[in-house]
Scaffold this active site. Structure first.
Site, PDB file in Angstrom:
ATOM      1  N   LYS A  22       0.845  -1.200   0.000  1.00 50.23           N
ATOM      2  CA  LYS A  22       0.000   0.000   0.000  1.00 50.23           C
ATOM      3  C   LYS A  22       0.883   1.254   0.000  1.00 50.23           C
ATOM      4  CE  LYS A  22      -1.683   1.754   4.004  1.00 50.23           C
ATOM      5  NZ  LYS A  22      -1.348   3.185   4.054  1.00 50.23           N
ATOM      6  N   ASN A  23       1.887   1.265   0.890  1.00 46.65           N
ATOM      7  CA  ASN A  23       2.683   2.475   1.048  1.00 46.65           C
ATOM      8  C   ASN A  23       3.627   2.740  -0.118  1.00 46.65           C
ATOM      9  OD1 ASN A  23       1.381   2.968   3.393  1.00 46.65           O
ATOM     10  ND2 ASN A  23       3.086   2.460   4.753  1.00 46.65           N
ATOM     11  N   ARG A  96      -4.196   9.809   4.299  1.00 45.11           N
ATOM     12  CA  ARG A  96      -3.167  10.803   4.553  1.00 45.11           C
ATOM     13  C   ARG A  96      -2.057  10.715   3.514  1.00 45.11           C
ATOM     14  NH1 ARG A  96      -1.162  14.089   8.603  1.00 45.11           N
ATOM     15  NH2 ARG A  96       0.932  14.297   7.828  1.00 45.11           N
ATOM     16  N   ASP A 120      -4.999  12.254  12.738  1.00 48.36           N
ATOM     17  CA  ASP A 120      -4.875  10.837  12.434  1.00 48.36           C
ATOM     18  C   ASP A 120      -4.814  10.115  13.769  1.00 48.36           C
ATOM     19  OD1 ASP A 120      -3.541   8.300  11.737  1.00 48.36           O
ATOM     20  OD2 ASP A 120      -3.385   9.246   9.775  1.00 48.36           O
ATOM     21  N   ASP A 308       4.803   0.266  11.866  1.00 49.43           N
ATOM     22  CA  ASP A 308       3.567  -0.338  11.353  1.00 49.43           C
ATOM     23  C   ASP A 308       3.437  -1.816  11.731  1.00 49.43           C
ATOM     24  OD1 ASP A 308       2.969   2.085  10.272  1.00 49.43           O
ATOM     25  OD2 ASP A 308       3.186   1.501   8.171  1.00 49.43           O
TER      26      ASP A 308
HETATM   27  C1  UD1 Z   1       4.734   6.622   6.250  1.00 51.36           C
HETATM   28  C2  UD1 Z   1       3.745   5.486   6.141  1.00 51.36           C
HETATM   29  C3  UD1 Z   1       3.294   5.015   7.514  1.00 51.36           C
HETATM   30  C4  UD1 Z   1       4.500   4.685   8.377  1.00 51.36           C
HETATM   31  C5  UD1 Z   1       5.483   5.844   8.400  1.00 51.36           C
HETATM   32  C6  UD1 Z   1       6.769   5.530   9.138  1.00 51.36           C
HETATM   33  C7  UD1 Z   1       2.609   5.951   4.060  1.00 51.36           C
HETATM   34  C8  UD1 Z   1       1.357   6.317   3.366  1.00 51.36           C
HETATM   35  N1  UD1 Z   1       2.593   5.936   5.390  1.00 51.36           N
HETATM   36  O1  UD1 Z   1       4.052   7.719   6.851  1.00 51.36           O
HETATM   37  O2  UD1 Z   1       2.476   3.858   7.356  1.00 51.36           O
HETATM   38  O3  UD1 Z   1       4.060   4.428   9.695  1.00 51.36           O
HETATM   39  O4  UD1 Z   1       5.845   6.219   7.047  1.00 51.36           O
HETATM   40  O5  UD1 Z   1       7.388   4.423   8.574  1.00 51.36           O
HETATM   41  O6  UD1 Z   1       3.598   5.636   3.435  1.00 51.36           O
HETATM   42  N2  UD1 Z   1       7.486  14.103  10.745  1.00 51.36           N
HETATM   43  C9  UD1 Z   1       7.655  15.421  11.108  1.00 51.36           C
HETATM   44  N3  UD1 Z   1       7.582  16.382  10.123  1.00 51.36           N
HETATM   45  C10 UD1 Z   1       7.357  16.076   8.804  1.00 51.36           C
HETATM   46  C11 UD1 Z   1       7.177  14.714   8.459  1.00 51.36           C
HETATM   47  C12 UD1 Z   1       7.261  13.742   9.457  1.00 51.36           C
HETATM   48  O7  UD1 Z   1       7.879  15.743  12.268  1.00 51.36           O
HETATM   49  O8  UD1 Z   1       7.316  16.977   7.973  1.00 51.36           O
HETATM   50  C13 UD1 Z   1       7.601  13.049  11.797  1.00 51.36           C
HETATM   51  C14 UD1 Z   1       6.311  12.266  12.007  1.00 51.36           C
HETATM   52  O9  UD1 Z   1       5.451  12.898  12.907  1.00 51.36           O
HETATM   53  C15 UD1 Z   1       6.823  10.945  12.528  1.00 51.36           C
HETATM   54  C16 UD1 Z   1       8.141  10.785  11.785  1.00 51.36           C
HETATM   55  O10 UD1 Z   1       8.512  12.076  11.338  1.00 51.36           O
HETATM   56  O11 UD1 Z   1       7.087  11.004  13.902  1.00 51.36           O
HETATM   57  C17 UD1 Z   1       8.083   9.826  10.605  1.00 51.36           C
HETATM   58  O12 UD1 Z   1       7.044  10.190   9.750  1.00 51.36           O
HETATM   59  P1  UD1 Z   1       7.090   9.857   8.182  1.00 51.36           P
HETATM   60  O13 UD1 Z   1       8.246   8.958   7.898  1.00 51.36           O
HETATM   61  O14 UD1 Z   1       7.012  11.138   7.436  1.00 51.36           O
HETATM   62  O15 UD1 Z   1       5.753   9.039   7.985  1.00 51.36           O
HETATM   63  P2  UD1 Z   1       4.690   9.183   6.831  1.00 51.36           P
HETATM   64  O16 UD1 Z   1       5.373   9.407   5.522  1.00 51.36           O
HETATM   65  O17 UD1 Z   1       3.615  10.131   7.246  1.00 51.36           O
END
Ligand code: UD1
Length: 426
Positions: A22-23, A96, A120, A308
């Site tokens: 999915k991701n 998201r 979320d 996850d």
């Molecule tokens: C993706 C996955 C999700 C998975 C996550 C971590 C998808 C659709 N989702 O989510 O299933 O759990 O990776 O492996 O692919 N953060 C910030 N600022 C930002 C971006 C992120 O502080 O601008 C923080 C987040 O709050 C979190 C961490 O960084 O604590 C990791 O987030 P991120 O790797 O960006 O996750 P997603 O891409 O949202």
């Protein structure tokens, strides 16, 4: 209300098939926006998130046609020369991950208007790193009436250091950089297999990317990209879910189509628990004929153990021998799941980003609610090792990421049905 009704007690045994992640698929579908013409994404999972991403792309003017060739599902997305660069709230709020259209839209049209995804159940998920990276590339970003509005007259390469290896930020910066003027270096980039998959698809479209799979990506922008055909990487989280289900139920599951090298730490935990992992050409097999022993879990960006997989691991640990310490380094609010599994008699205590799980002989069936996708499948695993009946509500979360979940469970011998709830109201 529809629920999954699980009657505990079965030892899961047999074989399951894992398809595209999915991701990854959501990002690959968004990346097709980068080139006009018909691109195909294969190894497509039949999940609701894919349907929503398809609707999102259709709203931007793309055509989308699903097909099944040689038992593999695909979607062909026909991208027009002129895109409507807007992603509305009613679709974005459902997934998201749809924020991943931001990079491709800016690269293709110089403009994007994408609804802010909002809250979320796994916690606050800021987008500051996405924005800071794109701003360094000359994009003007503002929040207007609940939308991220981005404009750029000239997208240019930049040196970007991420505070944390964010998957989403790496993807948005990368998909903008492939069409930018000059070279972009992303330091502390995420290294998840899904990022590698996206890089490989971009390269097949004509992008120039060095350092694929490392934490420094160097992207040299090109004039234009061309349509492509690409099969998504297998879903390591779904594969890991089956490994945890085997462990919890003292079962024997062969996971076909999976890449064990993407699950090294989790499969090592299976070994620590007393299970046997057999690596095969087309996947792996996990079996255990005793009560699993406890193991500690620390979630980290890849190659660390994926957040996850944390709820599924807690479900297995809740019936393990001994005490486990869980450290959640990405999304603390994931521990909301612990309140639900505690309703089934699990001994789980949380404090900040730590949880302590004291294994019990068995759990006790109860009505529980899925708070997100992974919590949903974690609760189903708990239901499989509980006395009596467990009803898992809010199963639309499970449908977002798992293909024919209850059918696959039944094939493995579980007593699971999708029924109208007798416990939960409408
Ligand atoms: C993706 C996955 C999700 C998975 C996550 C971590 C998808 C659709 N989702 O989510 O299933 O759990 O990776 O492996 O692919 N953060 C910030 N600022 C930002 C971006 C992120 O502080 O601008 C923080 C987040 O709050 C979190 C961490 O960084 O604590 C990791 O987030 P991120 O790797 O960006 O996750 P997603 O891409 O949202």
């Amino acid at each position: 209300m529809q629920v999954l009704r699980v009657v505990g007690g079965a030892r899961l045994s047999g074989s399951v098939e894992v398809v595209g992640a999915k991701n990854s698929v959501l990002k690959l579908m968004a990346a097709t926006l980068l080139a006009p013409g018909a691109s195909t994404v294969g190894n497509l999972p039949a999940i609701s998130d894919v349907t929503i991403m398809r609707q999102l792309l259709e709203g931007m003017g793309c055509g989308a046609q699903e097909s099944r060739i040689d038992a593999v599902d695909r979607v062909t997305i026909t991208v027009p020369d002129k895109l409507s660069p807007e992603a509305p709230y009613d679709l974005v709020r459902k997934i998201r991950g749809s924020i991943c259209v931001l990079g491709p839209l800016i690269a293709r049209t110089g403009r994007a208007k994408v609804a802010l995804p909002g809250g979320d159940a796994i916690g606050t998920r800021p987008l500051d790193m996405h924005f800071a990276g794109l701003e360094k590339m000359g994009v003007d970003i503002r929040i207007e009436h609940g939308y991220v509005v981005a404009d750029s007259t000239e997208l240019r390469g930049a040196n970007i250091w991420l505070d944390f290896p964010s998957v989403g930020a790496t993807e948005n910066i990368m998909t903008a950089a492939v069409l930018a003027k000059g070279t972009t270096v992303i330091d502390n980039a995420a290294r998840e297999p899904e990022i590698v998959d996206l890089c490989q698809m971009l390269v097949s479209m004509g992008a120039q990317i060095d350092g694929i799979g490392s934490s420094t990506l160097e992207i040299t922008g090109v004039e234009g990209l061309h349509a492509t055909s690409h099969d998504a990487v297998p879903d390591r989280i779904v594969a890991g879910t089956w490994a945890m289900a085997a462990l919890a139920t003292r079962g024997d599951i062969t996971v076909r189509g999976a890449k064990p090298e993407h699950l090294r730490i989790l499969l090592d935990k299976v070994d620590q628990a007393g299970g046997v992992v057999e690596t095969r050409v087309d996947g792996f097999r996990v079996s255990i004929d005793r009560r699993p022993k406890s193991f500690d879990v620390v979630t980290l960006p890849y190659p660390g153990l994926a957040t996850d997989l944390q709820p599924q691991a807690i479900a297995a640990l809740s019936v393990a021998e001994g005490t486990a310490m869980i450290t959640e380094n990405l999304f603390e609010a994931r521990f909301m799941f612990c309140d639900e599994i505690a309703r089934m008699g699990a001994d789980v205590r949380t404090d900040g980003h730590h949880a302590v799980v004291r294994g019990r002989e068995a759990l006790s069936g109860a009505p529980v609610r899925a708070t997100d996708i992974r919590a949903g499948v974690g609760l189903v695993i708990a239901g499989l090792v509980a006395d009596g009946v467990t009803e898992v509500a809010e199963i639309h979360h499970i449908d977002r990421g798992y293909v024919r979940f209850e059918e696959q469970l039944r094939d493995l011998g579980a007593d699971v049905e999708r029924v109208e709830s007798t416990t939960f109201g409408g």
